[in-house]
Design an enzyme around this catalytic site. Structure first.
Site, PDB file in Angstrom:
ATOM      1  N   GLU A  60       0.840  -1.210   0.000  1.00 24.48           N
ATOM      2  CA  GLU A  60       0.000   0.000   0.000  1.00 24.48           C
ATOM      3  C   GLU A  60       0.873   1.257   0.000  1.00 24.48           C
ATOM      4  OE1 GLU A  60      -2.170   1.768  -1.266  1.00 24.48           O
ATOM      5  OE2 GLU A  60      -3.866   0.671  -0.443  1.00 24.48           O
ATOM      6  N   ASP A  93      -7.088  -0.044  -3.866  1.00 25.53           N
ATOM      7  CA  ASP A  93      -8.200   0.899  -3.969  1.00 25.53           C
ATOM      8  C   ASP A  93      -8.922   0.752  -5.317  1.00 25.53           C
ATOM      9  OD1 ASP A  93      -6.335   1.855  -5.721  1.00 25.53           O
ATOM     10  OD2 ASP A  93      -6.107   3.822  -4.767  1.00 25.53           O
TER      11      ASP A  93
HETATM   12  O1  AHR Z   1       0.505   0.687  -3.354  1.00 31.73           O
HETATM   13  C1  AHR Z   1       0.182   0.915  -4.689  1.00 31.73           C
HETATM   14  C2  AHR Z   1      -1.256   1.319  -4.848  1.00 31.73           C
HETATM   15  O2  AHR Z   1      -1.474   2.578  -4.295  1.00 31.73           O
HETATM   16  C3  AHR Z   1      -2.275   0.470  -4.190  1.00 31.73           C
HETATM   17  O3  AHR Z   1      -2.522  -0.745  -4.831  1.00 31.73           O
HETATM   18  C4  AHR Z   1      -3.458   1.353  -4.238  1.00 31.73           C
HETATM   19  O4  AHR Z   1      -4.397   1.061  -3.244  1.00 31.73           O
HETATM   20  C5  AHR Z   1      -2.875   2.730  -4.078  1.00 31.73           C
HETATM   21  O5  AHR Z   1      -3.374   3.588  -5.047  1.00 31.73           O
END
Ligand code: AHR
Ligand code: AHR
Length: 515
Positions: A231, A308
């Site tokens: 994340e 996300d």
């Molecule tokens: O960590 C990379 C990305 O960043 C994740 O998959 C996403 O949730 C966020 O936009």
């Protein structure tokens, strides 16, 4: 029991005991054990196991995935040819004949039933599509099976799982993916993500990622790399960037991508050629320090997008599992050996038979219309660039012949698909807009690239080739009343009519009418 027998048993027990003591986990290599059997023997059981190609437990005999067809909305579970064996692709072929199918569900083979269904809207990205079910035919165990081929805006999710690591619990995962079909958009992931499908902060994800998005530069080579989506970052080390300069990317057709995370202090990344050889550890060390020690796992499972639902990425998925606990290196090696033993093979890029940069014409296969070819109305404006079918013969004028001739280009949004450039109007391509197809100048936008990309599949009526829209994967290039659309098999628009659909979406790629 006779004395001799007793002694022999005792002797056997001692010998076996010793063997186990010293050989340890190589016991997992015993013939017939599949990845989740190997993990279970190592004390790190699978908590989720997904594959469209094969069983991941030797005793699994349930469904692998469910397809849904466009013609009548019916679904069918695709299971195995034999217990512990390979997918029964012939069931899919029969059920989807003459129409299009998507993969609707990828079943979890563990008793947790952590099935993956099509991902809804998230914090970043609208609702996803299911992957086309027949876009990635390959062989495994010498049999035809289908992998799952993700274009953009495709993903699967389970937000209410059982048994998957939460908070700072240890876990590991692997997926078999492809180094021939990837991009640099966020985020082709498989693993642990947020239940809210939004970015809830550092350490709320632990998913193995594959692509050539270089989040923490410098990256080594041009990728694609096996990375950890923890994340707010695709990590190749605790600091971020790669610490393995030899790891310039995995471009093999089949790649094993592995991530292990103790949930508290450390994680490791491994990559390997899924067709041969051993795994390489590209990183093993501390987790990033700013909010990732300990992890804050939520236990949702994601496939094909970011946590996300950032859903710009493309990729291929053949199989993957998640475990409870961090497996030993010996167990990882045994799992890789089993993956290699599958003998994954065949094309991983949906290349079809069209030669890049060749000049072609597209002949309709509907009985009414076999003298017709995909053509374009002359003139420069969008409207006069409507893509139609026209009757073409050797008696046709030079301009009609030219209008019915197209140049095959690598797909503007995905090089494993195609874009079709006008022979008459260089720099202008077939693209759809409101499902109508036009010839328009390439304007450089991502929207145009996607609208102008079509992926080749076997012709739906059993002849020639059908061209699936890259960004509307249930829609195919179709002629209807002699005009060209992207059409689904049934729907509210007249050009989505189910009547003659399989014929209308099937085209013979012929020698060009004009050179
Ligand atoms: O960590 C990379 C990305 O960043 C994740 O998959 C996403 O949730 C966020 O936009
Ligand atoms: O495009 C010509 C024909 O028009 C199609 O075959 C049919 O679907 C429609 O009637």
């Amino acid at each position: 029991m006779k004395h001799g027998v007793l002694l022999r048993r005792l002797w056997l027990t001692v010998v076996l005991g010793f063997a186990l003591l010293f050989v340890g986990p190589t016991v997992s290599l015993a013939a017939g054990l599949l990845p989740c059997d190997i993990y279970a023997n190592g004390g790190t059981a699978c908590v989720a196991a997904h594959s469209t190609t094969r069983a991941l437990f030797a005793n699994y005999d349930g469904p692998l995935y469910q397809v849904k067809r466009a013609s009548d909305g019916q679904t069918k579970d695709i299971g195995l040819q034999a217990t512990g064996g390979y997918a029964k692709a012939s069931d899919q072929d029969a059920f989807c004949a003459g129409t299009s199918c998507i993969i609707n569900v990828i079943y979890d083979q563990t008793s947790n039933h952590n099935n993956l269904t099509i991902e809804p809207k998230g914090g970043n990205g609208g609702a996803d599509n299911g992957v086309p079910a027949d876009a990635l035919p390959v062989t495994a165990g010498g049999r035809k099976v289908y992998g799952a081929s993700f274009s953009g805006v495709m993903g699967y999710r389970n937000v209410a799982t059982t048994g998957v690591a939460r908070n700072g619990s240890p876990e590991a995962m692997y997926m078999v993916t492809s180094g021939t079909h990837f991009n640099s958009a966020c985020c082709f992931d498989y693993g642990n993500a947020e239940t809210s499908i939004t970015d809830t902060g550092n350490g709320h994800m632990d998913a193995v990622n594959f692509g050539n998005e270089c989040w923490f530069s410098p990256c080594s080579g041009s990728g694609p790399w096996v990375q950890a989506d923890l994340e707010n970052g695709l990590f190749e080390s605790g600091a971020g960037p790669s610490q393995d300069s030899a790891n310039t990317g995995n471009t093999e057709p089949y790649v094993t991508a592995m991530l292990k995370n103790d949930g508290q202090k450390t994680f490791a990344l491994k990559y390997g050629n899924a067709q041969s050889g051993a795994l390489t550890t590209s990183y093993s060390g501390p987790l990033p320090s700013n909010g990732y020690q300990p992890m804050h796992l939520e236990g949702s499972i994601v496939l094909g997008t970011g946590g996300d639902n950032s859903n710009g990425s493309i990729g291929s998925f053949f199989e993957g599992v998640m475990t409870a606990g961090v497996p030993s290196d010996a167990v990882d090696n045994a799992v890789q050996a089993n993956i290699v033993s599958v003998g994954y093979g065949g094309p991983t890029a949906a290349a079809g038979t069209l030669a890049q940069d060749s000049t072609v014409s597209f002949n309709a296969t509907t009985p009414c219309c076999t003298t017709r070819y995909i053509s374009q109305q002359s003139g420069g404006t969008a409207q006069s660039g409507t893509v139609v079918t026209a009757v073409v013969s050797s008696a046709s004028s030079a301009s009609v012949a030219q209008d019915s001739t197209w140049i095959v280009r690598a797909g503007l949004a995905d090089a494993s698909c195609y874009s079709f450039e006008s022979r008459d109007y260089p720099g202008e391509f077939m693209r759809h807009y409101n499902y109508h197809v036009y010839r328009q100048p390439m304007d450089g936008t991502q929207q145009f690239r996607q609208d102008a990309t079509f992926c080749a599949e076997a012709g739906k009526d059993g002849q020639g080739t059908s061209f699936r829209s890259y960004n509307y994967p249930t829609r195919y290039l179709r002629h209807y009343n002699n005009t060209v659309y992207i059409s689904s098999d049934g729907g509210t628009n007249d050009f989505d009519s189910a009547n003659l659909w399989a014929y209308d979406v099937s085209w013979l790629v012929t020698t060009p009418w004009a050179q």
